[in-house]
Design an enzyme around this catalytic site. Sequence first.
Site, PDB file in Angstrom:
ATOM      1  N   VAL B 222       0.840  -1.201   0.000  1.00 56.06           N
ATOM      2  CA  VAL B 222       0.000   0.000   0.000  1.00 56.06           C
ATOM      3  C   VAL B 222       0.878   1.254   0.000  1.00 56.06           C
ATOM      4  O   VAL B 222       0.392   2.345   0.290  1.00 56.06           O
ATOM      5  CB  VAL B 222      -0.970   0.033   1.215  1.00 56.06           C
ATOM      6  CG1 VAL B 222      -2.056  -1.020   1.062  1.00 56.06           C
ATOM      7  CG2 VAL B 222      -0.216  -0.126   2.529  1.00 56.06           C
ATOM      8  N   ARG B 224       4.118   2.552  -2.454  1.00 54.05           N
ATOM      9  CA  ARG B 224       4.220   3.063  -3.820  1.00 54.05           C
ATOM     10  C   ARG B 224       4.656   1.902  -4.708  1.00 54.05           C
ATOM     11  O   ARG B 224       5.418   1.025  -4.279  1.00 54.05           O
ATOM     12  CB  ARG B 224       5.256   4.184  -3.908  1.00 54.05           C
ATOM     13  CG  ARG B 224       4.792   5.525  -3.378  1.00 54.05           C
ATOM     14  CD  ARG B 224       3.752   6.175  -4.308  1.00 54.05           C
ATOM     15  NE  ARG B 224       3.333   7.501  -3.856  1.00 54.05           N
ATOM     16  CZ  ARG B 224       2.262   7.715  -3.095  1.00 54.05           C
ATOM     17  NH1 ARG B 224       1.510   6.710  -2.682  1.00 54.05           N
ATOM     18  NH2 ARG B 224       1.932   8.959  -2.767  1.00 54.05           N
ATOM     19  N   ASP B 248      -2.010  -2.517  -4.218  1.00 57.06           N
ATOM     20  CA  ASP B 248      -2.911  -1.381  -4.409  1.00 57.06           C
ATOM     21  C   ASP B 248      -2.221  -0.266  -5.193  1.00 57.06           C
ATOM     22  O   ASP B 248      -2.855   0.701  -5.586  1.00 57.06           O
ATOM     23  CB  ASP B 248      -3.385  -0.859  -3.044  1.00 57.06           C
ATOM     24  CG  ASP B 248      -4.485   0.187  -3.175  1.00 57.06           C
ATOM     25  OD1 ASP B 248      -5.497  -0.115  -3.838  1.00 57.06           O
ATOM     26  OD2 ASP B 248      -4.335   1.294  -2.625  1.00 57.06           O
ATOM     27  N   GLU B 253       0.477   3.733 -13.149  1.00 52.80           N
ATOM     28  CA  GLU B 253      -0.939   3.841 -12.800  1.00 52.80           C
ATOM     29  C   GLU B 253      -1.607   4.848 -13.721  1.00 52.80           C
ATOM     30  O   GLU B 253      -1.002   5.872 -14.024  1.00 52.80           O
ATOM     31  CB  GLU B 253      -1.105   4.288 -11.344  1.00 52.80           C
ATOM     32  CG  GLU B 253      -0.536   3.300 -10.346  1.00 52.80           C
ATOM     33  CD  GLU B 253      -0.674   3.763  -8.896  1.00 52.80           C
ATOM     34  OE1 GLU B 253      -1.395   4.745  -8.653  1.00 52.80           O
ATOM     35  OE2 GLU B 253      -0.062   3.139  -8.014  1.00 52.80           O
ATOM     36  N   HIS B 272      -5.357   1.693  -6.424  1.00 53.77           N
ATOM     37  CA  HIS B 272      -4.831   2.756  -5.555  1.00 53.77           C
ATOM     38  C   HIS B 272      -5.955   3.446  -4.789  1.00 53.77           C
ATOM     39  O   HIS B 272      -6.194   4.646  -4.946  1.00 53.77           O
ATOM     40  CB  HIS B 272      -4.037   3.782  -6.377  1.00 53.77           C
ATOM     41  CG  HIS B 272      -3.077   4.577  -5.532  1.00 53.77           C
ATOM     42  ND1 HIS B 272      -1.857   5.019  -5.976  1.00 53.77           N
ATOM     43  CD2 HIS B 272      -3.154   4.980  -4.238  1.00 53.77           C
ATOM     44  CE1 HIS B 272      -1.235   5.679  -5.009  1.00 53.77           C
ATOM     45  NE2 HIS B 272      -2.009   5.668  -3.933  1.00 53.77           N
ATOM     46  N   SER B 274      -6.624   2.376  -1.251  1.00 52.44           N
ATOM     47  CA  SER B 274      -6.630   1.911   0.133  1.00 52.44           C
ATOM     48  C   SER B 274      -6.908   3.028   1.132  1.00 52.44           C
ATOM     49  O   SER B 274      -7.519   2.793   2.165  1.00 52.44           O
ATOM     50  CB  SER B 274      -5.299   1.234   0.471  1.00 52.44           C
ATOM     51  OG  SER B 274      -4.258   2.190   0.581  1.00 52.44           O
TER      52      SER B 274
END
Lengths: 320, 320
Positions: B222, B224, B248, B253, B272, B274
């Site tokens: 969680v 990077r 996550d 991204e 992404h 969380s």
Amino acid sequence: MSEPTLLVLAADPPPRLGKLTGRVRVQYADEQSLASRLPYADVLLVWDFTSDAVRLAWPGEGPRPRWVHTPSAGVDRLLCPELVASDTVLTNARGVFEEPIAEYVAGLVLAMAKDLPGTMELQRQRRWRHREGLRVAGTRATVVGAGPIGRAVAGTLEALGVTVAVVGRTERPGIHGAQDLDPLLARADWVVCAAPLTDATRGMFDARRFGLMQPSARFINVGRGPLVLEDDLVAALNKRWIAGAALDVFVSEPLAPDSALWDVPGLIVSPHMSGDTVGWRDRLGEQFVDLYELWEAGKPFPNVVDKKRGYVPMHDVSAD
Amino acid sequence: MSEPTLLVLAADPPPRLGKLTGRVRVQYADEQSLASRLPYADVLLVWDFTSDAVRLAWPGEGPRPRWVHTPSAGVDRLLCPELVASDTVLTNARGVFEEPIAEYVAGLVLAMAKDLPGTMELQRQRRWRHREGLRVAGTRATVVGAGPIGRAVAGTLEALGVTVAVVGRTERPGIHGAQDLDPLLARADWVVCAAPLTDATRGMFDARRFGLMQPSARFINVGRGPLVLEDDLVAALNKRWIAGAALDVFVSEPLAPDSALWDVPGLIVSPHMSGDTVGWRDRLGEQFVDLYELWEAGKPFPNVVDKKRGYVPMHDVSAD
């Protein structure tokens, strides 16, 4: 004096019984042979506890075991009027399932709050779609069932910052009575059913009670299937009366492949596994051996079910 | 004296800025116009924080904002050598994401322990297959990252009965130093990465470290994306070096539809999210307004990033 006869309803021998070798004569029965063997047994271990065999085979007024143990929390499949009326002692597996079930419920609550089912469906579709989750801390849960399972669920949810109300049959310190059930359902973000299945609780979650819940509420059943009117739950989900549900128990188990419950939007279906964690059969075998040694020594028993109520009553529970 | 200029990198106005009306001149920039406007801004609010725009547009030695705020926990997308060297103050969103992320990680841990992904796949196939879950209480977690997020994750897992070791850059009371990382990875049932992305942490989860973990271990990121060598993680899962993982965050991204990561067995992919719970944008807007009022009054700031290290250092964190 010959050793007592332990009759085991099981296809395969339970673990840990070897410890009783020489002290008990072990016999096995299946659903067909149970009725003919029951009159000759001192103790019945209902290892295969997911059938109605005991209720159907119970000898009524005739000779019968003095003690019946079921390695489950609920005893609803066993109880027939003759067993209730008899002086046979009935014990259950209190102590084995509580904490695993509490973790399972916490997992469902967090998964629903963070939309993990949606995440996994989007992953299957290879779609990146950001969504906002819900905070769990600060939400409210109503746990229906004030036995050891309900109270373990409450404890675990409280550890996550959830404000929990527990509802039992009668009001007592820390527990709401049945008269508070409806208003507590109307105020809950999470409704968790962990009640025993009795004449008083059968079908308690019906259209009226789903109608009381908030549109954002989620319902979780880890008790017994018939506590819920399944058609009413499906209708409540389809009408968006509530936001989601998870069932681990069903009126008919295993759930048939053509059951309508498998693909109701917002419903998580799991195969009656909430309390079953790696090593659970060993723990159940150990628990029976421990109980057997108390019985053999003529000592008082824990986990004795109040057969009229259908569960281990509170005074027993708080005794340890 | 004219009011200060607040430059906002955003397509749409952030919530709550209205509270500053009359006290600040608000200008908006996009990635294209940022470089030309930065020299005239007193304060930069990096509302759209998921791009490299600030790093690319930073004016170096020229006129520049005295304060930059990013409504994120990590600052890795912002930092360029010129910003690090400058006297510009950088603040982050500490306080908003910690508890939501901790709940999210707890949800993943419980979901993996109880095989909720397997349950949902079986439900899709209308198959009833009983399985045994794992107890979470009594397991061990190693949380990598000793900032507020790592410590919130540790607290929530501890509330579920997990024994947690937190690993930071340097040893201090309650926190293991980097020298303990490898043996703690080898002893963990759960490895949670909540570290900041810096030159020291980039790529730290590589084939060697996945190889140290137990075959039953699960890995959760969680932090990077670039903290993990994604190909090495995929290989570790395919070779069953570890039992499962959840990401996550990703090197790139949003994850492209043709990424190989979408369907690695045992890997949960989420977008992404969380730390993002309902109302999070409002909370981030409120937090900026509160910080602005301190800045305006010339008062000391919380949440000041040590730009050389790349995160808010511990002495700041423990100050409140």
